[in-house]
Design a protein around this motif. Structure first.
Motif, PDB file in Angstrom:
ATOM      1  N   ASN A 210      24.738 -34.481  14.128  1.00 51.29           N
ATOM      2  CA  ASN A 210      24.459 -33.509  13.077  1.00 51.29           C
ATOM      3  C   ASN A 210      23.472 -32.447  13.529  1.00 51.29           C
ATOM      4  N   SER A 211      22.684 -32.788  14.541  1.00 48.20           N
ATOM      5  CA  SER A 211      21.572 -31.913  14.873  1.00 48.20           C
ATOM      6  C   SER A 211      21.908 -31.003  16.043  1.00 48.20           C
ATOM      7  N   VAL A 212      21.078 -30.007  16.221  1.00 51.42           N
ATOM      8  CA  VAL A 212      21.219 -29.113  17.367  1.00 51.42           C
ATOM      9  C   VAL A 212      20.064 -29.441  18.291  1.00 51.42           C
ATOM     10  N   ASP A 213      20.377 -30.109  19.401  1.00 53.14           N
ATOM     11  CA  ASP A 213      19.300 -30.536  20.302  1.00 53.14           C
ATOM     12  C   ASP A 213      19.808 -30.635  21.735  1.00 53.14           C
ATOM     13  N   SER A 429      22.266 -43.193   6.488  1.00 52.90           N
ATOM     14  CA  SER A 429      22.932 -42.682   7.699  1.00 52.90           C
ATOM     15  C   SER A 429      22.353 -41.371   8.220  1.00 52.90           C
ATOM     16  N   GLN A 430      21.335 -40.822   7.549  1.00 48.54           N
ATOM     17  CA  GLN A 430      20.914 -39.451   7.877  1.00 48.54           C
ATOM     18  C   GLN A 430      20.409 -39.263   9.307  1.00 48.54           C
ATOM     19  N   ARG A 431      19.659 -40.217   9.833  1.00 56.27           N
ATOM     20  CA  ARG A 431      19.076 -40.062  11.165  1.00 56.27           C
ATOM     21  C   ARG A 431      19.963 -40.627  12.277  1.00 56.27           C
ATOM     22  N   TYR A 432      21.000 -41.350  11.906  1.00 59.57           N
ATOM     23  CA  TYR A 432      21.728 -42.161  12.885  1.00 59.57           C
ATOM     24  C   TYR A 432      22.277 -41.351  14.058  1.00 59.57           C
TER      25      TYR A 432
ATOM     26  N   ARG B 449      17.662 -33.089   8.139  1.00 59.18           N
ATOM     27  CA  ARG B 449      18.607 -33.372   7.045  1.00 59.18           C
ATOM     28  C   ARG B 449      17.924 -34.016   5.859  1.00 59.18           C
ATOM     29  N   GLU B 450      17.043 -34.949   6.120  1.00 53.62           N
ATOM     30  CA  GLU B 450      16.362 -35.625   5.015  1.00 53.62           C
ATOM     31  C   GLU B 450      15.548 -34.616   4.201  1.00 53.62           C
ATOM     32  N   LEU B 451      14.903 -33.704   4.919  1.00 52.54           N
ATOM     33  CA  LEU B 451      14.130 -32.650   4.250  1.00 52.54           C
ATOM     34  C   LEU B 451      15.043 -31.789   3.376  1.00 52.54           C
ATOM     35  N   GLU B 452      16.162 -31.391   3.937  1.00 49.04           N
ATOM     36  CA  GLU B 452      17.097 -30.511   3.230  1.00 49.04           C
ATOM     37  C   GLU B 452      17.743 -31.217   2.037  1.00 49.04           C
ATOM     38  N   LEU B 453      18.083 -32.481   2.221  1.00 55.66           N
ATOM     39  CA  LEU B 453      18.647 -33.240   1.095  1.00 55.66           C
ATOM     40  C   LEU B 453      17.632 -33.298  -0.046  1.00 55.66           C
ATOM     41  N   GLY B 454      16.353 -33.373   0.313  1.00 59.46           N
ATOM     42  CA  GLY B 454      15.301 -33.366  -0.704  1.00 59.46           C
ATOM     43  C   GLY B 454      15.267 -32.042  -1.457  1.00 59.46           C
ATOM     44  N   SER B 455      15.327 -30.939  -0.719  1.00 62.50           N
ATOM     45  CA  SER B 455      15.349 -29.617  -1.369  1.00 62.50           C
ATOM     46  C   SER B 455      16.516 -29.526  -2.347  1.00 62.50           C
ATOM     47  N   ALA B 456      17.673 -29.970  -1.902  1.00 58.15           N
ATOM     48  CA  ALA B 456      18.865 -29.884  -2.739  1.00 58.15           C
ATOM     49  C   ALA B 456      18.753 -30.806  -3.959  1.00 58.15           C
TER      50      ALA B 456
END
Lengths: 477, 477
Positions: A210-213, A429-432, B449-456
């Motif tokens: 999911n990430s850009v890294d 599943s967010q960090r997986y 993603r966790e941060l963004e899910l929180g905003s949403a």
């Protein structure tokens, strides 16, 4: 005889009605039986959060042994380790199931680079599992970027001599990141098979994340039915590098990409599933299996994938013993070998179960990481699915809200059957996919409490399954 | 006139019945209005997960400004930064609310050590906020370990000349780690006030955390009504050091503990709340406030506490604008100053609201970290609580299952009132106290993603509150 039958029928109806009534009366709260279960579950959680062994087991497995790719010396160490810890927990019996596994080796660290507008860029890259090597000097070729297998197929012979660059990224709007993975992974698995057919020189795939890294994600690929002479090297590049390459290709479509890898597939190697069990007190011939996979990819330490699943599975048995919970059915813990590239361990386990006429009534797999618990995915007939879903009120105080129908896991699904209830543990599943199959899948990414909550969640559903799934005649399979 | 009244009454009843019917008919699914809401919420999540600004805002705030203790130059930079980003989002108006804040400074890095059985041990330690300094040479004294304020009080004059060591650890069996914090924090806040009374030389407190590690956790303390001459220095030591010290005290009860700190409280300093708003289209005089706190402790970067709350609050407005959602009521974003040691910003905001006869109908605070969303805590009257809870089916697809009654947050609770609906954003709490008030509360601990899910999540509940909370005459406050 008739009288007896009538009496039995009457008793049955009366008990049924009474139970229904009880449920209605206690609609808002818990029935007396549910109160017992609720207390037992609380005990399991308390125990996991204060007396757990899983975190130290995981430290040992990931930091003292490390990455454990099938066929490697590390897997052999892991097998020995698995046997040792199972015995320490005091399972009634512990044994090894021999299984031949594929033996692919990465070889030297891969290299990739290209020059665009006079600037040389090094690209984080890793070979995909089962890929062939490049020639010694590597491959140098122009690149065609595509977003799908279909788009690649449509290129046909235009692929000849080129490197095909699969660059469809995760759909980040999907809340469950495994769905995003499922929507992309065909590029990694089948890209080389599709492009080898048309004479492409190699494929590079955007990493599954999911990430850009800057971390390349390895993983299995397959040449399918391609004849051997058409095999082409396949590798993954980091998501950030994929973005940069895509931009560079727009400005400079004729740039030549270079990559070099020396991986190869050796003859199959001997290995083992590690199996241990607590004999059931009432119907020991009925088996619940709980497991994760002992092998991992080689780049990291195999922490979230699947060290956490391994130690949580054993902790289910540990928590049962610690709290003197004696399962009515046999509880079997399995550390499966070779989930990552072959699932040979899973197939062997199911094959032996059939051969030995073992009666598996259910299974639970943990292979979705060690993050904070969210629930379970249920692969069962509709009666048992409903039964499991009825435990929501017992499980939701622990953050276990998700009890949807779905798959269980690659290692237990060969046990599927109409009357076999399979369950997949589903943590957040967010960090997986930040870590999955990369050098970042290391012990420090696992949080002790989240790991322990997972063990307790698994122990709780196994407790309920053991108690209700088979012995409850209403849902007897 | 009577006829008109009757007609209105009839219409009202008819509409009510019709709505009830609709709800019944679509019991399993969503009503047509809920379908609209569901689509809108999906849009907010899609937007947050693909077009978010929060992560880059957070990077800027935490890495370019860093820790932001009230009165420090960093808070002034943060205020300027806050004004700038609010303007960039294009809020209708942005302003600063002046407020005088306490100005406590840590001084030089604290030192602590002791010798037990000839072995000198250095102890990770940090002064607590508002503590006085030790004499220049530090304090050297014998230690009495206690587990509670009551146990300390019972020592009475035996405390004289001693260092009192509060060592009650978190109850790790509590699933919500904030409850464990709540069960321990009295030692940190009131320990020095209790022990100063009886002439103790100083207090050291076990750090407020679930984990056993080497990081001291700072936080506020208070001398209560103690006369100034009885003030004694107070500090936190790491949880691992607390375990070791406790063991050493068993073997060597007369060991002398030494610590040194040079912190002090300076005169109050000028600072600001940063406020911005989108004017409501229908009832602009009614205000919803959404906020987090801009200040933080000084040891880390104030990432989870509460950089994430700040950027998520602004992102609510950003997502509204990005998706052309025009709130009917005024949506006000507030970056509160001085939550950590004084909540002066919160008090000033509420004071000005009262003075200006502003009508706050609701508020949402994010100050529980930036981890994966779990739900909201509701502080509202029973009608509005039920209304918010009825949105569960709209929110649960995003992992938002927790909609319990409870507190909202320190910064918005001064706005409490019978008809004010206050909500606290509740992300997963498992990792929070690994970082809270330590040098580890840094940007890299936050997952994008966790941060963004929180905003949403926050934008979604604000969308629903704006739509239904006031305009729905059935629940008009």
């Amino acid at each position: 005889m008739k009288k007896l039958s009538l009496l039995l029928l009457f008793t049955f109806l009366w008990v049924s009605c009474d139970q229904k009534q009880k449920k209605i009366i206690n609609k808002k709260g818990l029935s007396s039986e549910e109160k017992i279960d609720s207390t037992k579950i609380k005990t399991l959680f308390n125990s996991a959060l204060t007396q757990s062994k899983s975190y130290e087991w995981l430290r040992d497995l990931t930091q003292n042994i490390g990455g454990r790719l099938s066929g490697s010396p590390e897997t052999q160490k892991a097998v020995e380790w698995g046997k040792k810890v199972m015995k320490e927990v005091g399972l009634d019996s512990v044994w090894l199931q021999p299984v031949m596994v594929p033996h692919w080796v990465r070889g030297e660290k891969e290299i990739a680079n290209y020059t665009s507008n006079g600037i040389k860029k090094n690209v984080p890259i890793c070979a995909l599992g089962f890929s062939v090597a490049t020639p010694k000097a590597g491959i140098l070729a122009e690149v065609i970027e595509v977003k799908s297998l279909d788009e690649a197929r449509a290129l046909g012979n235009k692929m000849k001599g080129k490197i095909i660059f699969f660059n469809r990224s995760f759909d980040n709007t999907l809340i469950n990141t495994f769905k995003a993975y499922g929507g992309c992974v065909d590029q990694r698995v089948r890209g080389a098979a599709v492009c080898g057919e048309f004479g492409a020189k190699g494929v590079i795939v955007r990493s599954m994340t999911n990430s850009v890294d800057d971390y390349p994600h390895t993983g299995i690929m397959s040449y399918g039915n391609l004849p051997k002479e058409k095999y082409i090297p396949a590798a993954a590049i980091s998501s950030r590098a994929a973005n940069v390459l895509s931009d560079d290709l727009k400005l400079n479509p004729n740039l030549k990409f270079h990559f070099k890898q020396s991986c190869k597939t050796l003859p199959d190697a001997p290995s083992f599933n590690v199996v241990g069990e607590i004999k059931g007190t009432e119907t020991p011939e009925n088996i619940f299996v709980v497991g994760g996979h002992l092998d991992s990819w080689d780049l990291g330490e195999g922490a979230h994938d699947d060290g956490t699943g391994v130690v949580q599975s054993l902790e289910v048995a540990y928590l049962f013993k610690k709290n003197n919970i004696k399962p009515k059915n046999t509880l079997r813990v399995v550390f499966f070998m070779n989930e990552e590239n072959g699932t040979r361990g899973a197939k062997k386990y199911a094959e032996l179960a059939k051969l030995n006429k073992e009666n598996h009534i259910g299974g639970l797999e943990s292979d979705a990481g060690g993050h904070t618990p969210r629930g379970f995915s249920i692969d069962a007939n509709s009666v048992n699915t409903k039964l499991l879903q009825s435990w929501k009120k017992l499980l939701s105080p622990y953050g276990l809200h998700d009890l949807d129908k779905g798959g269980s896991g690659a290692d237990i699904s060969p046990l599927r059957g109409e009357n076999v209830t399979l369950v997949g543990y589903r943590p957040d599943s967010q960090r997986y996919f930040d870590y999955h199959h990369t050098s970042r899948d290391t012990f420090d990414k696992v949080n002790k409490r989240e790991l322990e909550l997972g063990s307790a969640s698994m122990a709780s559903i196994i407790y309920l399954m053991d108690k209700y799934l088979y012995s409850n005649t209403m849902v007897k399979p």
